[in-house]
Structures are given as structure tokens and as C-alpha cells.
Design a protein around this motif. Structure first.
Motif, PDB file in Angstrom:
ATOM      1  N   ALA A  85       8.410   4.697   0.351  1.00  0.00           N
ATOM      2  CA  ALA A  85       9.553   3.852  -0.024  1.00  0.00           C
ATOM      3  C   ALA A  85       9.731   2.627   0.858  1.00  0.00           C
ATOM      4  CB  ALA A  85      10.847   4.658  -0.070  1.00  0.00           C
ATOM      5  N   LYS A  88       6.041  -0.792  -0.944  1.00  0.00           N
ATOM      6  CA  LYS A  88       4.665  -1.182  -1.300  1.00  0.00           C
ATOM      7  C   LYS A  88       4.570  -1.543  -2.787  1.00  0.00           C
ATOM      8  CE  LYS A  88       2.954   2.784   0.122  1.00  0.00           C
ATOM      9  NZ  LYS A  88       4.153   3.477   0.640  1.00  0.00           N
ATOM     10  N   GLY A  89       5.031  -0.627  -3.632  1.00  0.00           N
ATOM     11  CA  GLY A  89       4.933  -0.851  -5.076  1.00  0.00           C
ATOM     12  C   GLY A  89       5.729  -2.079  -5.513  1.00  0.00           C
ATOM     13  N   THR A  90       6.914  -2.237  -4.940  1.00  0.00           N
ATOM     14  CA  THR A  90       7.764  -3.384  -5.286  1.00  0.00           C
ATOM     15  C   THR A  90       7.064  -4.690  -4.923  1.00  0.00           C
ATOM     16  OG1 THR A  90       9.737  -2.042  -4.895  1.00  0.00           O
ATOM     17  CG2 THR A  90      10.020  -4.429  -4.818  1.00  0.00           C
ATOM     18  N   ARG A 111      -1.127  10.358  -9.849  1.00  0.00           N
ATOM     19  CA  ARG A 111      -0.117  10.794 -10.834  1.00  0.00           C
ATOM     20  C   ARG A 111      -0.680  10.775 -12.255  1.00  0.00           C
ATOM     21  NH1 ARG A 111       3.207   8.829  -6.902  1.00  0.00           N
ATOM     22  NH2 ARG A 111       2.856   6.672  -7.459  1.00  0.00           N
ATOM     23  N   GLN A 132       1.853  16.276   1.433  1.00  0.00           N
ATOM     24  CA  GLN A 132       0.633  16.185   2.249  1.00  0.00           C
ATOM     25  C   GLN A 132      -0.386  15.262   1.590  1.00  0.00           C
ATOM     26  OE1 GLN A 132      -0.622  20.260   2.395  1.00  0.00           O
ATOM     27  NE2 GLN A 132       0.936  20.824   3.897  1.00  0.00           N
ATOM     28  N   GLY A 161      -1.589   2.037  -0.633  1.00  0.00           N
ATOM     29  CA  GLY A 161      -1.529   3.455  -0.243  1.00  0.00           C
ATOM     30  C   GLY A 161      -2.883   4.075   0.042  1.00  0.00           C
ATOM     31  N   ARG A 164      -5.325   6.249   4.038  1.00  0.00           N
ATOM     32  CA  ARG A 164      -4.242   6.891   4.805  1.00  0.00           C
ATOM     33  C   ARG A 164      -4.801   7.726   5.945  1.00  0.00           C
ATOM     34  NH1 ARG A 164       0.978   7.641   1.084  1.00  0.00           N
ATOM     35  NH2 ARG A 164       0.286   6.305  -0.587  1.00  0.00           N
ATOM     36  N   GLN A 168     -10.797   8.103   5.313  1.00  0.00           N
ATOM     37  CA  GLN A 168     -10.726   7.299   4.072  1.00  0.00           C
ATOM     38  C   GLN A 168     -11.147   5.854   4.344  1.00  0.00           C
ATOM     39  OE1 GLN A 168      -6.891   7.650   2.136  1.00  0.00           O
ATOM     40  NE2 GLN A 168      -7.112   9.854   1.827  1.00  0.00           N
ATOM     41  N   ARG A 199      15.473   5.722  -6.257  1.00  0.00           N
ATOM     42  CA  ARG A 199      14.404   5.048  -7.028  1.00  0.00           C
ATOM     43  C   ARG A 199      14.305   5.609  -8.452  1.00  0.00           C
ATOM     44  NH1 ARG A 199       8.603   4.703  -4.630  1.00  0.00           N
ATOM     45  NH2 ARG A 199       9.047   6.853  -4.121  1.00  0.00           N
ATOM     46  N   TYR A 209      12.743   0.455 -10.147  1.00  0.00           N
ATOM     47  CA  TYR A 209      14.154   0.093  -9.957  1.00  0.00           C
ATOM     48  C   TYR A 209      14.767   0.926  -8.838  1.00  0.00           C
ATOM     49  CZ  TYR A 209      13.944  -2.362 -14.427  1.00  0.00           C
ATOM     50  OH  TYR A 209      13.632  -3.230 -15.435  1.00  0.00           O
ATOM     51  N   ARG A 228      10.451  10.308 -10.038  1.00  0.00           N
ATOM     52  CA  ARG A 228       9.202  10.974  -9.630  1.00  0.00           C
ATOM     53  C   ARG A 228       9.475  12.385  -9.115  1.00  0.00           C
ATOM     54  NH1 ARG A 228       5.878   6.852  -5.909  1.00  0.00           N
ATOM     55  NH2 ARG A 228       5.760   8.694  -4.600  1.00  0.00           N
ATOM     56  N   ARG A 239       6.756  13.733   3.455  1.00  0.00           N
ATOM     57  CA  ARG A 239       5.829  12.595   3.269  1.00  0.00           C
ATOM     58  C   ARG A 239       5.857  11.674   4.478  1.00  0.00           C
ATOM     59  NH1 ARG A 239       8.393  10.972  -2.232  1.00  0.00           N
ATOM     60  NH2 ARG A 239       7.414   8.930  -1.938  1.00  0.00           N
ATOM     61  N   LEU A 265      14.119  -6.154   4.912  1.00  0.00           N
ATOM     62  CA  LEU A 265      14.783  -7.356   4.381  1.00  0.00           C
ATOM     63  C   LEU A 265      14.888  -7.249   2.854  1.00  0.00           C
ATOM     64  CD1 LEU A 265      12.696  -9.973   6.406  1.00  0.00           C
ATOM     65  CD2 LEU A 265      15.054  -9.248   6.876  1.00  0.00           C
TER      66      LEU A 265
HETATM   67  P1  AP5 Z   1       8.758   1.270  -3.692  1.00  0.00           P
HETATM   68  O1  AP5 Z   1       8.302  -0.122  -3.832  1.00  0.00           O
HETATM   69  O2  AP5 Z   1       8.595   2.180  -4.865  1.00  0.00           O
HETATM   70  O3  AP5 Z   1       8.151   1.928  -2.356  1.00  0.00           O
HETATM   71  P2  AP5 Z   1       6.684   2.456  -2.035  1.00  0.00           P
HETATM   72  O4  AP5 Z   1       6.365   2.052  -0.646  1.00  0.00           O
HETATM   73  O5  AP5 Z   1       5.735   2.077  -3.118  1.00  0.00           O
HETATM   74  O6  AP5 Z   1       7.005   4.004  -2.028  1.00  0.00           O
HETATM   75  P3  AP5 Z   1       6.184   5.265  -2.493  1.00  0.00           P
HETATM   76  O7  AP5 Z   1       7.163   6.398  -2.465  1.00  0.00           O
HETATM   77  O8  AP5 Z   1       5.492   5.025  -3.797  1.00  0.00           O
HETATM   78  O9  AP5 Z   1       5.168   5.440  -1.363  1.00  0.00           O
HETATM   79  P4  AP5 Z   1       4.399   6.727  -1.025  1.00  0.00           P
HETATM   80  O10 AP5 Z   1       3.368   6.259  -0.099  1.00  0.00           O
HETATM   81  O11 AP5 Z   1       5.266   7.848  -0.552  1.00  0.00           O
HETATM   82  O12 AP5 Z   1       3.926   7.254  -2.450  1.00  0.00           O
HETATM   83  P5  AP5 Z   1       2.550   7.169  -3.217  1.00  0.00           P
HETATM   84  O13 AP5 Z   1       2.835   7.129  -4.655  1.00  0.00           O
HETATM   85  O14 AP5 Z   1       1.658   6.147  -2.666  1.00  0.00           O
HETATM   86  O15 AP5 Z   1      10.297   1.212  -3.270  1.00  0.00           O
HETATM   87  C1  AP5 Z   1      11.057   2.387  -3.107  1.00  0.00           C
HETATM   88  C2  AP5 Z   1      12.506   2.126  -3.576  1.00  0.00           C
HETATM   89  O16 AP5 Z   1      13.094   1.157  -2.708  1.00  0.00           O
HETATM   90  C3  AP5 Z   1      12.589   1.535  -4.994  1.00  0.00           C
HETATM   91  O17 AP5 Z   1      13.698   2.075  -5.644  1.00  0.00           O
HETATM   92  C4  AP5 Z   1      12.785   0.023  -4.776  1.00  0.00           C
HETATM   93  O18 AP5 Z   1      13.535  -0.586  -5.806  1.00  0.00           O
HETATM   94  C5  AP5 Z   1      13.526  -0.001  -3.435  1.00  0.00           C
HETATM   95  N1  AP5 Z   1      13.132  -1.156  -2.628  1.00  0.00           N
HETATM   96  C6  AP5 Z   1      11.875  -1.634  -2.407  1.00  0.00           C
HETATM   97  N2  AP5 Z   1      11.898  -2.704  -1.592  1.00  0.00           N
HETATM   98  C7  AP5 Z   1      13.216  -2.896  -1.276  1.00  0.00           C
HETATM   99  C8  AP5 Z   1      13.907  -3.830  -0.439  1.00  0.00           C
HETATM  100  N3  AP5 Z   1      13.236  -4.791   0.218  1.00  0.00           N
HETATM  101  N4  AP5 Z   1      15.245  -3.720  -0.320  1.00  0.00           N
HETATM  102  C9  AP5 Z   1      15.922  -2.742  -0.986  1.00  0.00           C
HETATM  103  N5  AP5 Z   1      15.345  -1.830  -1.802  1.00  0.00           N
HETATM  104  C10 AP5 Z   1      13.995  -1.901  -1.925  1.00  0.00           C
HETATM  105  O19 AP5 Z   1       1.918   8.585  -2.839  1.00  0.00           O
HETATM  106  C11 AP5 Z   1       2.508   9.781  -3.334  1.00  0.00           C
HETATM  107  C12 AP5 Z   1       1.707  10.984  -2.834  1.00  0.00           C
HETATM  108  O20 AP5 Z   1       0.363  10.892  -3.332  1.00  0.00           O
HETATM  109  C13 AP5 Z   1       1.543  11.083  -1.313  1.00  0.00           C
HETATM  110  O21 AP5 Z   1       2.659  11.749  -0.726  1.00  0.00           O
HETATM  111  C14 AP5 Z   1       0.254  11.915  -1.212  1.00  0.00           C
HETATM  112  O22 AP5 Z   1       0.495  13.275  -1.445  1.00  0.00           O
HETATM  113  C15 AP5 Z   1      -0.571  11.370  -2.365  1.00  0.00           C
HETATM  114  N6  AP5 Z   1      -1.438  10.241  -1.950  1.00  0.00           N
HETATM  115  C16 AP5 Z   1      -1.271   8.935  -2.243  1.00  0.00           C
HETATM  116  N7  AP5 Z   1      -2.244   8.183  -1.686  1.00  0.00           N
HETATM  117  C17 AP5 Z   1      -3.054   9.049  -1.028  1.00  0.00           C
HETATM  118  C18 AP5 Z   1      -4.229   8.884  -0.232  1.00  0.00           C
HETATM  119  N8  AP5 Z   1      -4.758   7.686   0.007  1.00  0.00           N
HETATM  120  N9  AP5 Z   1      -4.790   9.987   0.294  1.00  0.00           N
HETATM  121  C19 AP5 Z   1      -4.276  11.216   0.073  1.00  0.00           C
HETATM  122  N10 AP5 Z   1      -3.157  11.442  -0.657  1.00  0.00           N
HETATM  123  C20 AP5 Z   1      -2.553  10.367  -1.203  1.00  0.00           C
END
Ligand code: AP5
Length: 292
Positions: A85, A88-90, A111, A132, A161, A164, A168, A199, A209, A228, A239, A265
Motif C-alpha cells: 500500500a 506502487k499500483g497507483t 492474482r 509471505q 513488486g 522482492r 529474484q 482500498r 480507489y 482484495r 505482508r 505525499l
Molecule cells: P496501491 O497503489 O494499491 O498500493 P500498492 O503499493 O500497489 O499496494 P499493494 O498492496 O498492491 O502492494 P503489495 O506489495 O502488498 O501487493 P502485491 O499485489 O504486489 O495503494 C494502496 C491504497 O492507498 C489505495 O487505496 C490507493 O488509492 C491509496 N493511495 C495510494 N497512493 C496514495 C497517496 N499518495 N495518498 C493517499 N492514498 C494513496 O502482492 C500481493 C502478494 O503477492 C504479496 O503479499 C506476496 O504474497 C505475493 N507477491 C507479489 N509479488 C511477489 C514476488 N515478487 N515474489 C513473491 N511473492 C510475491
């Protein structure tokens, strides 16, 4: 990242290479402290070259990114990292809409497998539910295959992402994928939980969003938003723990090309900083191309 005032303007300043060096050229009152001789250092991840200068007063070195790619004609290759959170995605939404890079998100790829009910997806879900890392044998090939697609090659890519872990990162390098820039979003932990819990995702447009910070524009969109399965307070803490255990080992491999951005920010301000780093990189590529 800032333009170096002592070398030509196409060069970008990276953080000091040595942990003991708390200075950088921008801290020097004037350029006479820097020796005129340059030395070139290959990055530990390959491809990237930095240039270092020695300070006449302290005899310490600091390094600057000189040319960030072996072939400057190739499109941009960017990695973005940060805690759950951190945004990154945003930011990827904003970056891809301006720079037209192919967004490759390891979490999204996983996913998609979970939704498809594949064997990899079933295994991955067990790890994702516990916060994990999914084993390399599943993730590495998935990312490699996506980066190898023609569109990633032609347009350039934005890898979200991944990596990690150091294993990798090593695998990525072994497959010949070399990033130009590593963006790290830094956000205090107390903000992250709030972001995760609020989120919501739009399954139709894929947009991200937040119920408070980035609410849906219409009631129609609000009605179709989903959450999610790993977006609970309990799971985000797991996480976060996993992220904290691994982040330093990854960062140390990309030190020379890392730009750290304050992700707490407003999203537009975060993007402005990233945009500036990317514009500098593109300028640098152009200059390198003209010189070769
Ligand atoms: P958002 O932009 O969605 O944040 P994000 O950094 O993309 O968050 P993620 O939860 O997707 O990151 P993650 O690394 O945990 O998950 P991932 O899917 O990669 O923003 C979050 C919220 O904040 C939103 O509501 C947004 O609107 C708000 N927001 C954003 N910017 C803002 C701002 N500036 N101000 C205010 N609000 C804001 O991974 C999920 C799982 O997959 C991991 O736990 C792991 O099990 C697995 N996985 C993924 N990649 C790997 C890998 N490389 N190796 C092994 N396992 C992996």
C-alpha cells in the motif's frame, strides 16, 4: 535525484556509494573540492555505469550515474518497489498513462493465476493469504515470460513488486533484464494499514480507489468495487513484516540506480517527483545517444 552541477547536466546524482560518505557533490560549497579525474564503475547488477570522483579534502569518493543503459536506444525499463500500500499500483497507473510502458505487476500476475484456479494459483494463494513471498519457482518464470513478450520489448516496461529478494534479482539479471531506474516509495507504517483497509478495486477498468483518499467518481462505480482477499489489517501486518525482512537485500543490489520518493505525499506530488526522475533519465538517454 538531482542534476549534478559539477559534471554536465545530463548526469544524475545518486546517493553516495560508501556508507561512511555522508557527503555528496551537492554538499560541497564549490567544485574545487572534486578532483578532475573520473573513474568508471560497473554496477553490481551490470549494464549501468556510474562515475565517481574523489574529494580532495576527505579523499572519499561519491558516485554519479553516468549512463544508465548499455544501449540507450532501448525503451525505458523501470522497477518500482515499496511496502504494501505504499502506492506502487497507483503510481504505475500514472506512469503508464504518460510514458506508455507495459505495466508488469507480480501481484497482478499471481492474482490472475489464483482467479484462473491453476495449479500455480492454488499454491500461490496459500502464501499470499499468509502475507509471505510466493516461491521463486512460481514467480520468477511468470515475470520472465511477461517481460519477454513483444510489447514489453517494444514499449519498455514498468516492473511492480519484483524483485522482492536477492534471488529474484539475480534471476532477473541472469535472464538479461537490466533496469534503468529503481524507484522506492517510502511511507511510514502507520499510514499503510489505513490505506490497505480502505482500498477498493474497479473490476471493469482495473483502477485503484480508496474510500477516503481517492473515492469513486460515480455511484455506479462505487457499487461494483471489490476488495482484495489479502487486504485485511491482520494480513497487511504480515505482508509488511515480509517486506521489512527482504527490502534491504534487494536495495543493496540496485543502490546505484535507486531514487527514493516520499510516498506519503498526495499521489499527484509523488508522481511529480517520479516524473522528474523519468524525464531526467530520458534526457540522459538522448545525450548518450547523440554522443555515440
Ligand atoms: P496501491 O497503489 O494499491 O498500493 P500498492 O503499493 O500497489 O499496494 P499493494 O498492496 O498492491 O502492494 P503489495 O506489495 O502488498 O501487493 P502485491 O499485489 O504486489 O495503494 C494502496 C491504497 O492507498 C489505495 O487505496 C490507493 O488509492 C491509496 N493511495 C495510494 N497512493 C496514495 C497517496 N499518495 N495518498 C493517499 N492514498 C494513496 O502482492 C500481493 C502478494 O503477492 C504479496 O503479499 C506476496 O504474497 C505475493 N507477491 C507479489 N509479488 C511477489 C514476488 N515478487 N515474489 C513473491 N511473492 C510475491
Amino acid at each position: 535525484m538531482a542534476l549534478c552541477p559539477y559534471l554536465n547536466s545530463s548526469m544524475m546524482l545518486s546517493k553516495p556509494k560508501h556508507p561512511t560518505a555522508s557527503f555528496c557533490p551537492l554538499d560541497f560549497p564549490n567544485s574545487q573540492h572534486l578532483s578532475s579525474s573520473l573513474s568508471f564503475i560497473a554496477s553490481p547488477i551490470g549494464g549501468v555505469k556510474s562515475v565517481s570522483r574523489r574529494c580532495r579534502q576527505t579523499n572519499q569518493r561519491c558516485s554519479l550515474i553516468l549512463a544508465s543503459m548499455d544501449n540507450p536506444k532501448k525503451p525505458l525499463k523501470i522497477m518500482i518497489s515499496g511496502a504494501p500500500a505504499s502506492g506502487k499500483g497507483t503510481q504505475c497507473e500514472l506512469i503508464t498513462s504518460k510514458y506508455d510502458l507495459v505495466h508488469v505487476a507480480a501481484g497482478d500476475l499471481l492474482r490472475a493465476e489464483v482467479t484462473a484456479g491453476s495449479e500455480n494459483g492454488k499454491q500461490a494463494k496459500e502464501y499470499m493469504e499468509k502475507g509471505q513471498l510466493v516461491p521463486d519457482k512460481i514467480v520468477v518464470m511468470m515475470v520472465k515470460d511477461r517481460l519477454s513478450q513483444p510489447d514489453s520489448n517494444e514499449k519498455g516496461w514498468l516492473l511492480d513488486g519484483y524483485p522482492r529478494s536477492s534471488s529474484q534479482a539475480t534471476a532477473l539479471q541472469a535472464f538479461g533484464f537490466r533496469p534503468d531506474l529503481f524507484i522506492l516509495l517510502e511511507v511510514p507504517e502507520e499510514i499503510l494499514v489505513d490505506r490497505v483497509v480502505g482500498r477498493r478495486l474497479d473490476p471493469v477498468t482495473g483502477r485503484i480507489y480508496h474510500l477516503t483518499y481517492s473515492p469513486p467518481e460515480t455511484e455506479e462505480i462505487a457499487a461494483r468495487l471489490t476488495q482484495r482477499f489479502d487486504d485485511t489489517e491482520e494480513r497487511v501486518k504480515l505482508r509488511l513484516q515480509t517486506h521489512n525482512q527482504n527490502v534491504e537485500s534487494v536495495l543493496s543490489l540496485f543502490e546505484d540506480i535507486t531514487v527514493k520518493v516520499d510516498g506519503s505525499l498526495p499521489k499527484e506530488d509523488v508522481f511529480a517527483k517520479i516524473d522528474s526522475a523519468l524525464s531526467n533519465l530520458i534526457e540522459q538517454k538522448k545525450t548518450t545517444m547523440l554522443a555515440t
